[in-house]
Design a protein around this motif. Structure first.
Motif, PDB file in Angstrom:
ATOM      1  N   ASP A  85       0.828  -1.210   0.000  1.00 42.47           N
ATOM      2  CA  ASP A  85       0.000   0.000   0.000  1.00 42.47           C
ATOM      3  C   ASP A  85       0.862   1.259   0.000  1.00 42.47           C
ATOM      4  OD1 ASP A  85      -2.224  -1.615   0.070  1.00 42.47           O
ATOM      5  OD2 ASP A  85      -2.505  -1.459   2.239  1.00 42.47           O
ATOM      6  N   LEU A  88       1.927   3.165  -3.213  1.00 36.85           N
ATOM      7  CA  LEU A  88       1.032   4.103  -3.888  1.00 36.85           C
ATOM      8  C   LEU A  88       1.339   5.549  -3.539  1.00 36.85           C
ATOM      9  CD1 LEU A  88      -2.340   2.177  -3.434  1.00 36.85           C
ATOM     10  CD2 LEU A  88      -0.790   2.137  -5.392  1.00 36.85           C
ATOM     11  N   THR A  89       2.118   5.786  -2.483  1.00 33.02           N
ATOM     12  CA  THR A  89       2.440   7.160  -2.081  1.00 33.02           C
ATOM     13  C   THR A  89       3.711   7.672  -2.760  1.00 33.02           C
ATOM     14  OG1 THR A  89       3.726   6.401  -0.155  1.00 33.02           O
ATOM     15  CG2 THR A  89       1.359   6.753   0.159  1.00 33.02           C
ATOM     16  N   HIS A 246      -3.702   6.608  -8.341  1.00 33.26           N
ATOM     17  CA  HIS A 246      -4.361   6.127  -7.128  1.00 33.26           C
ATOM     18  C   HIS A 246      -5.777   5.646  -7.428  1.00 33.26           C
ATOM     19  CE1 HIS A 246      -5.817  10.216  -7.616  1.00 33.26           C
ATOM     20  NE2 HIS A 246      -6.800   9.945  -6.776  1.00 33.26           N
ATOM     21  N   ARG A 247      -6.482   6.386  -8.298  1.00 31.03           N
ATOM     22  CA  ARG A 247      -7.846   6.004  -8.649  1.00 31.03           C
ATOM     23  C   ARG A 247      -7.856   4.735  -9.497  1.00 31.03           C
ATOM     24  NH1 ARG A 247     -12.970   5.274  -7.400  1.00 31.03           N
ATOM     25  NH2 ARG A 247     -14.385   5.508  -9.188  1.00 31.03           N
ATOM     26  N   THR A 249      -5.852   2.262  -9.217  1.00 29.53           N
ATOM     27  CA  THR A 249      -5.703   1.118  -8.312  1.00 29.53           C
ATOM     28  C   THR A 249      -7.019   0.810  -7.602  1.00 29.53           C
ATOM     29  OG1 THR A 249      -4.975   2.498  -6.445  1.00 29.53           O
ATOM     30  CG2 THR A 249      -3.286   1.684  -7.943  1.00 29.53           C
ATOM     31  N   GLU A 250      -7.792   1.846  -7.284  1.00 25.34           N
ATOM     32  CA  GLU A 250      -9.075   1.624  -6.611  1.00 25.34           C
ATOM     33  C   GLU A 250     -10.043   0.848  -7.501  1.00 25.34           C
ATOM     34  OE1 GLU A 250     -10.573   5.407  -5.486  1.00 25.34           O
ATOM     35  OE2 GLU A 250      -9.130   5.722  -3.856  1.00 25.34           O
TER      36      GLU A 250
END
Length: 393
Positions: A85, A88-89, A246-247, A249-250
């Motif tokens: 996780d 992602l940053t 990020h979106r 990956t969602e």
């Protein structure tokens, strides 16, 4: 060459790309490509699980086993998930620019008159969800049923057998299988408009569901307008740029979860009579009365079969998608006929919503199957495909 001709002429020529394969200190093994002419476009390919293995190794951890790009065993799965996780940053522009500079050390000198950096976009992303089993025997016991369910229930257009490749030598961890004794596996893949979702087994004891996104226009992201970066947020088309990674990956994770949820119906023990009876009576939605579903009617069966297709696990389905499946001739019809068919499909969608079989994706014109919808369609195809000998056995 004709010396009498003047001016510029367009001629086809070969273009040269340079490829570099190396061990990055942070990301591990990756490859990059740069074109040798202006504007020197760069393409970089990296693997998140390769990156995770490097992270765990740097922390001095040895409680994991790795085979190719998966982990058959993790001593602390929660920690590994947190490390994944955290990827992602990453400040992607800064990170990727550094890799690009290593490919072209002359970048600064070449662009000195007009300094500029790259605009980074994700051409294609693969987002995998791994379900780890304690041993290969457990997965082998249920995997054939999952494959049959995916083939028959999702109407998969592609079922491909493959023999696992030998793992790369440049990784940390332990090889748990070899080329000689690696079992044959089956991959089931569904795709639509450049995006896909697939299921396959890896390293004997890992069930992987993976969503690949190449066409982003089918998804939305909450962001401000280009013309007013400080303005109000609104749902806009998803961009390929890393700013919307990020979106991406969602939506990919949700796709994997929907696919796994659909597979879970294989183990459901609800009697089929109860499932069928639930939709065999009218329902009231406010003051609107909706008729029962006719599970023996070819028209209702066709709609249920269409909405259960596996490729719709990625972005859901629209009225337009069902029109092309149920009424392919309407694509070449006149405007009046297309409106008539669209209205007919719209009524069918309202019927499925009234029975709780599908739900609308917020801020879109797309729909996805609910848990009740997955259960009904799975039970329906299982009973229709079964013969009397199987049912009374």
């Amino acid at each position: 060459m004709n010396r009498d001709e003047r001016g510029l002429r367009l001629r086809q020529g070969k273009c040269l790309h340079l490829y570099k394969y190396f061990l990055h200190p942070r990301f591990g093994f990756l490859n990059a490509r740069i074109q040798t002419w202006f504007p020197f476009n760069v393409q970089i390919c990296m693997n998140g699980r390769e990156w995770l293995a490097r992270q765990l190794a740097r922390e001095g951890r040895s409680d994991f086993k790795r085979a190719d790009n998966c982990f058959p065993w993790l001593g602390d799965p929660a920690l590994a998930q947190r490390r994944m996780d955290a990827q992602l940053t990453t400040d992607w522009p800064r990170t990727l620019n550094a890799i690009a500079r290593s490919l072209n050390p002359r970048h600064t000198a070449i662009f000195k008159p007009r300094p500029m950096d790259y605009y980074w976009s994700a051409y294609q992303t693969e987002w995998a969800t791994d379900v780890m089993f304690k041993d290969p025997r457990t997965l082998a016991g249920i995997y054939p049923a999952l494959v049959r369910h995916a083939m028959h229930h999702f109407r998969s257009p592609d079922v491909m057998r493959f023999l696992g490749r030998k793992a790369h030598g440049n990784f940390t961890g332990e090889i748990v299988t070899s080329f000689k004794d690696r079992p044959e596996g089956v991959r089931v893949k569904h795709w639509v408009r450049g995006n896909s979702v697939k299921m396959y087994d890896k390293a004997g004891s890992v069930l992987r569901v993976e969503t690949t996104v190449a066409r982003t226009q089918d998804f939305k992201v909450l962001r401000p307008s280009h013309k007013d970066p400080e303005g109000p947020l609104d749902w806009k088309p998803l961009r390929k740029g890393v700013a919307d990674l990020h979106r991406r990956t969602e939506v990919s994770q949700r796709s994997n979860e929907r696919y796994l949820e659909a597979l879970a119906t294989v183990e459901d023990t609800t009697p089929c009579s109860r499932i069928f009876d639930a939709v065999a009576k009218p329902v009231l939605e406010g003051k609107r009365r909706s008729r029962p579903l006719r599970i023996g009617d070819p028209a209702d069966l066709a709609v249920l079969q269409a909405v259960a297709r596996g490729e719709f696990a990625t972005a859901g389905f629209r009225n337009r998608d069902l029109r092309l499946l149920l009424h392919p001739a309407s694509a070449k019809a006149d405007a009046a006929e297309q409106r008539r068919v669209s209205a007919k499909v719209g009524r069918q969608l309202r019927l499925l919503r009234a029975h709780g079989l599908i739900r609308k994706v917020q801020k879109t014109h797309r729909y996805v199957l609910t848990s009740k919808g997955h259960l009904l369609t799975a039970a329906l195809w299982a009973t229709r495909d079964a013969n009397l000998k199987k049912l009374v056995a």
